[in-house]
Design an enzyme around this catalytic site. Sequence first.
Site, short mmCIF file in Angstrom:
data_model
loop_
_atom_site.label_atom_id
_atom_site.label_comp_id
_atom_site.label_asym_id
_atom_site.label_seq_id
_atom_site.Cartn_x
_atom_site.Cartn_y
_atom_site.Cartn_z
N LYS A 175 0.88 -1.18 0.00
CA LYS A 175 0.00 0.00 0.00
C LYS A 175 0.91 1.22 0.00
CE LYS A 175 -3.64 2.20 2.79
NZ LYS A 175 -4.60 2.00 3.90
N ASP A 223 -14.46 3.49 9.38
CA ASP A 223 -14.65 3.48 7.91
C ASP A 223 -14.92 2.07 7.39
OD1 ASP A 223 -15.01 4.60 5.42
OD2 ASP A 223 -12.88 4.73 4.95
#
Length: 318
Positions: A13, A111
């Site tokens: 990432k 989230d």
Amino acid sequence: PHLSHGGARVALKIIKNVDRYREAAKSEVEVLEHFCLLPLSNSFSACVHMLDWFEYHGHICIAFELLGLSTYDFLKENNFQPFPVEHIRHMAYQIIQAVRFLHKNKLTHTDLKPENILFIDSDYDLEYNPEMKRDERTLKNPDVKIVDFGNATYEHEHHTSVVSTRHYRAPEVILDLGWDHSCDVWSVGCILIEYYLGSTLFQTHDSKEHLAMMERVLGPIPSNLLQKTKKRRYVHRCKLDWDAHSSSGRYVRKHCKPLKHYMVSKGEDHKQLFDLIEKMMEYDPAKRISLEQALRHPFFSCDRKSSTRSRSNSSKKD
């Protein structure tokens, strides 16, 4: 740190060197490093594991174990066909265990959405459906992990007033009443109904319309919540200020219906799933089911004995 994982393939990432992204990335690394110090438990196993991290020209790079597609991408590639209830049960149990692990460690994810839940392995069997004239994919193994801890917030940290991606945002967040762990529970409820329907329940980009959709699906918002909100433009005489006959009102009536009307079967497992979703989508955060309680819900009575059931069981169709 160096990436020396014996030639194993990893997921990398890369977070752009932009201040607010960098802050979230640093925060994510801190949370993931904290995980590594905690006594390992079953619940932790459904959170993605960080292998390493490093900086490259100011971009933070985090190496993770390599997983499969997100649950959202799997739905999308499968023409948004719903998951079978047996798979939803298995996925829900793991999601709830993982988020409960966060809550026990004083963290709120903030989230949760289908994009942030990944299959460990998204291999599938393909079968042609002659009625629908299309191929349909069935997962071989519905094991999942939760990812993206960039917005995870500790109890003692500053709680920003807005959290969550719109469609998974709890009513107390929209009404700016403050939030805690229970806003994750609401998001999980939204995710489970999405797995069941194949599509998002609250398809809107406007807060007042979002609240009107909630009322259409779940009944009126309690007046005590509307009395407390600072968002006075949403309220008229202790009720949601909403014109059901406007074009927006017609849109809501067309696209939403009372929760129970979404059930496609009267089977016991469908009833139990909807009962769980209803308890997760309780307006009042103080009355909303906790994840601790959710794990004991009858919907999971057959999962509780072993949260890692054999693949042969978990891949059977409903």
